[in-house]
Design an enzyme around this catalytic site. Structure first.
Site, short mmCIF file in Angstrom:
data_model
loop_
_atom_site.label_atom_id
_atom_site.label_comp_id
_atom_site.label_asym_id
_atom_site.label_seq_id
_atom_site.Cartn_x
_atom_site.Cartn_y
_atom_site.Cartn_z
N CYS A 40 7.76 1.72 6.20
CA CYS A 40 6.78 1.99 6.87
C CYS A 40 6.37 3.53 7.53
O CYS A 40 5.28 4.12 7.33
CB CYS A 40 6.46 0.86 8.14
N THR A 72 0.78 -1.29 0.12
CA THR A 72 0.13 -0.05 -0.02
C THR A 72 0.89 1.44 0.12
O THR A 72 0.95 2.05 1.05
CB THR A 72 -0.90 -0.17 1.32
C1 UDX Z 1 8.55 -0.68 11.56
C2 UDX Z 1 8.10 -0.92 12.73
O1 UDX Z 1 8.69 -1.03 13.89
C3 UDX Z 1 6.99 -2.20 12.65
O2 UDX Z 1 6.48 -2.61 13.73
C4 UDX Z 1 6.09 -2.18 11.34
O3 UDX Z 1 5.43 -3.44 11.39
C5 UDX Z 1 6.89 -1.66 10.42
O4 UDX Z 1 7.57 -0.44 10.48
P1 UDX Z 1 10.81 -1.30 10.34
O5 UDX Z 1 10.29 -0.18 9.30
O6 UDX Z 1 11.34 -2.76 9.92
O7 UDX Z 1 9.50 -1.68 11.37
O8 UDX Z 1 11.86 -0.65 11.16
P2 UDX Z 1 12.28 -0.15 12.69
O9 UDX Z 1 13.21 -0.92 13.50
O10 UDX Z 1 10.78 0.08 13.31
O11 UDX Z 1 12.83 1.29 12.30
C6 UDX Z 1 12.38 2.20 11.37
C7 UDX Z 1 13.30 3.40 11.35
O12 UDX Z 1 13.45 3.92 12.71
C8 UDX Z 1 14.61 2.93 10.92
O13 UDX Z 1 15.15 4.13 10.10
C9 UDX Z 1 15.56 3.17 12.20
O14 UDX Z 1 16.93 3.52 11.92
C10 UDX Z 1 14.72 4.29 12.97
N1 UDX Z 1 15.09 4.13 14.53
C11 UDX Z 1 14.41 3.34 15.12
C12 UDX Z 1 15.77 5.16 15.07
O15 UDX Z 1 16.24 6.04 14.74
N2 UDX Z 1 15.98 5.00 16.56
C13 UDX Z 1 15.39 4.14 17.13
O16 UDX Z 1 15.47 4.35 18.53
C14 UDX Z 1 14.47 3.10 16.57
#
Ligand code: UDX
Length: 432
Positions: free
Chosen positions: A263, A86
């Site tokens: 996401c 999506t």
């Molecule tokens: C996310 C959600 O966590 C998950 O529940 C959903 O289903 C899909 O989206 P994802 O996109 O795989 O998962 O990555 P995530 O680990 O959540 O990190 C997303 C972004 O936030 C990354 O760019 C990561 O580097 C950043 N991040 C995450 C931070 O900068 N600091 C943090 O403490 C955590």
């Protein structure tokens, strides 16, 4: 149970493999014949730790199968999961639901007995109602039920997140479907996962609100990090200090580059668009989007200051270019802004990523992939630690580089500033 997953991206493939491992018969369907043929040969289209083993094991024992034939696969199944993309619509904040609705129409041609249609794709509130309307055009409402069951899998941790979820959310307007899904998930519930049943629209909103909240948490700590840099204190202390408050919690408080991935950027925009549709101003999420958008500029400006506005002809090594560690996913990675900016300013970029070179940088001037960490660091003026893969955590900079004035810009705060300084090198982190 007999399950059909439509769409073999992250959600469909990981969930399909995990459900089959729990003893269900699963068919994963995709219209992409090459992908399906590859999967049958054990070639996995995405990088996800542990997935290959799980797919191979369950394909071999015949609990997991792959097909391009949606109609027959749906006919053979009791529960059908919609797991298609999506993405954000072009020139809009809205989610593009065309794939979800196309699948809904296809499913409506294949309902031969009672089926539960579970939507796992991330969709705006009321999409379940629309899917129901589409199917009801061809099928008596007694013969199907549309349920929302959002996924909360993180890339790189998807299998663990599936097996040990914090919660399983099932949104349904019929008790019978909730009961059947609770039974499907019972092996995970018995291991401690919380099962929440809600109305269908509530489940749809839970997914968006979760991602928007996590994006807000990250953006909040990123802005506090900006303040820490000005005051001269370490944001890591602040993350620990506030995270110890149980009402806040310590996770997702790591300051870093702009958040990216498939996401958060997409879902924050989509929830704002839902707010607009229901005439509700989601001002907090709007400012999160704005703050995150400007973050890469801010980090580029800081690097410019570190280099005394002298980026031209500098050799900059990037360690990791994906949006985070343990994935090969480049979607909305902040490197897609930082690297073109620096190349435009005349820098030479050498990047290394454990998941290989990236086509996104092929056409950029003076940007090249290094085959090893050492090649990337050697002869560089600056090392930018962009993702926190374990591979990078104990680099011996002195061994890899003869440059006594090497600058380390640690965008994930994984190195000890004092240890780097002891080596006689310059260290800059985020919010420290
Ligand atoms: C996310 C959600 O966590 C998950 O529940 C959903 O289903 C899909 O989206 P994802 O996109 O795989 O998962 O990555 P995530 O680990 O959540 O990190 C997303 C972004 O936030 C990354 O760019 C990561 O580097 C950043 N991040 C995450 C931070 O900068 N600091 C943090 O403490 C955590």
């Amino acid at each position: 149970m007999k399950l059909c997953m439509i769409g073999t991206g992250y959600v469909g493939l990981v969930s399909g493999a995990c459900f089959s491992d729990l003893g269900n018969d699963v068919i994963c369907v995709d219209k992409d014949l090459i992908k399906i043929n590859n999967l049958k040969k054990g070639i996995i289209p995405i990088y996800e730790p542990g997935l290959e083993e799980l797919v191979l094991k369950n394909y071999k024992n015949k609990r997991l199968n792959f097909s391009t034939d949606l109609i027959n696969s749906v006919k053979k199944s009791d529960i059908v999961f919609i797991c298609v993309g999506t993405p954000t619509k072009k020139n809009s904040n809205k989610a593009d639901l065309s794939q979800v609705y196309t699948v809904g129409r296809e499913i409506s041609k294949s309902i031969n007995k009672f089926k539960i249609i579970v939507n796992k794709s991330t969709v705006p509130v009321t999409t379940g109602d629309e899917i129901e309307k589409i199917i009801a055009k061809k099928v008596n409402k007694k013969n199907f039920s549309v349920v929302s069951n959002p996924e909360f899998l993180r890339e790189g941790e998807a299998i663990r997140d599936f097996i040990y979820p914090d919660r399983i959310v099932v949104g349904s307007n019929e008790e019978k479907s909730t009961r059947i899904l609770k039974n499907l998930y019972s092996p995970l519930v018995s291991k401690g996962a919380k099962f929440q049943s809600t109305k269908r629209r509530a489940a749809e909103l839970i997914k968006y609100a979760s991602n928007a909240f996590l994006a807000t948490k990250i953006t909040f700590i990123n802005e506090i990090a900006n303040l820490c840099e000005k005051i001269g204190i370490d944001v890591e202390d602040i993350s620990i200090g506030i995270g110890l408050d149980k009402r806040i919690g310590s996770r997702f408080l790591r300051a870093g580059p702009a958040y990216g991935g498939s996401c958060f950027p997409k879902d924050t925009k989509a929830i704002v668009s839902t707010g607009d549709q229901f005439r509700t101003n989601l001002s907090v999420i709007k400012s999160v989007i704005k703050s995150n958008k400007s973050r890469s500029d801010l980090l580029a400006k800081r690097l410019s200051l570190i280099l005394k506005n002298n980026i031209n002809n500098k050799t900059i090594s990037f360690l990791g270019v994906t949006f985070k560690a343990n994935t090969d996913d480049m979607r909305d990675s902040s490197s897609l802004k930082l690297i073109p900016y620096l190349s435009k300013k005349g820098a030479k970029i050498k990047y290394y990523d454990p998941t290989g070179s990236k086509k996104e940088f092929d056409k950029l001037k003076n940007v090249e992939f290094s085959k090893t960490i050492k090649d990337s660091i050697n002869n560089s003026d600056v090392v930018i630690l962009h993702t926190d893969w374990n591979d990078f955590k104990s680099i011996n900079f002195k061994k890899f580089s003869k440059n006594k004035k090497l600058i380390i810009y640690d965008m994930r705060n994984i190195f000890s500033p004092s240890k780097i300084k002891k080596l006689g090198l310059k260290y800059f982190g985020i919010g420290r």
